[in-house]
Scaffold this active site. Structure first.
Site, PDB file in Angstrom:
ATOM      1  CE1 TYR A 162      -3.870   2.297   0.760  1.00  0.00           C
ATOM      2  CE2 TYR A 162      -2.463   3.174   2.501  1.00  0.00           C
ATOM      3  CZ  TYR A 162      -3.601   3.270   1.717  1.00  0.00           C
ATOM      4  OH  TYR A 162      -4.460   4.322   1.873  1.00  0.00           O
ATOM      5  CE  LYS A 166      -3.787   5.086  -1.512  1.00  0.00           C
ATOM      6  NZ  LYS A 166      -4.789   5.650  -2.452  1.00  0.00           N
TER       7      LYS A 166
END
Length: 243
Positions: A162, A166
């Site tokens: 993640y 991001k």
């Protein structure tokens, strides 16, 4: 202003994506509510969440259509953008909000868990943005709003996939801003923190995490009020920024 603008919001079936869609519609935008209807882990599929938000918008006098295509594949991402063209004749703004989680400590993370998160967050942001680019270029206007995260900016336990996705989105957004500037197309990032199902599995019963209770007050609807700002026509000079 965003009145009569056509906005595609991915991952809009719940959480902050839903609040973005409702707020855009409340300001007069025509909204494509995109959501695959999966679990937080990206499993299953249902048209229910997207259609429910569309029904909410229409009940309040707004205009919206549902899209249940995945952002994680090039062909389906193109269908998301095409749904805006088919329904409203144009596209003015893309909000790349769709996401899933496959949290695992790095030393236990599988290749599938890595790829699944990268595909939705980073590749999905590229696919939908790229699909909209020819329309933005030809009309000499357009706006991208990309969702990054503090997990990407400073890292987080159990979120190597993640976090990487991001931070990649932040770089993608800045590069889009540079490439599309001469066509008067803007691209900006938002790094929100609010309580939603995406972080709802964090344990709060331990003494060490009792302070986390305060974040229940950070409802997604409050943060969603930021969203129309970078999409406004009056924000034409703001591009390549991160808020």
């Amino acid at each position: 202003m965003v009145k009569d603008k056509v906005v595609v919001v991915t991952g809009a079936g719940g959480g902050i994506g839903r609040d973005f869609a409702l707020l855009f519609a409340a300001h007069g935008a025509k909204v494509v509510v995109n959501d695959l209807g999966t679990s937080v882990a990206g499993e299953g599929a249902s048209a229910g969440p997207a259609q429910k938000v569309v029904d909410e918008i229409k009940a309040r006098g707004g205009q919206a259509v549902a899209s249940t295509d995945s952002v994680a594949e090039w062909d389906t991402a193109n269908r998301i953008v095409k749904s805006a063209i088919d329904a409203f004749g144009r596209i003015d703004c893309v909000v790349n909000n769709a996401g899933i989680l496959r949290d695992r400590f790095f030393f236990n993370m599988s290749v599938e868990e890595w790829k699944a998160v990268i595909d939705v967050h980073l590749n999905g942001s590229f696919y939908v943005s790229r699909a909209a680019a020819p329309y933005f270029k030809s009309q000499n206007s357009g706006c991208y709003v990309n969702m990054t995260s503090t997990s990407g900016l400073i890292g987080n336990l159990g979120q190597a996939n993640y976090s990487a996705a991001k931070l990649g989105i932040a770089g993608l957004s800045k590069s889009i801003a540079l490439d599309m500037a001469k066509y008067k197309v803007r691209s900006n990032c938002i790094a929100p923190f609010a309580w939603s199902r995406m972080i709802g599995s964090i344990p709060t019963e331990t003494p060490e995490l009792v302070e986390l209770d305060r974040f229940f007050l950070l409802a997604t609807a409050k943060l969603a009020q930021l969203e129309p700002q970078p999409a406004r026509s009056s924000a034409h000079r703001a591009s390549g920024q991160l808020a």
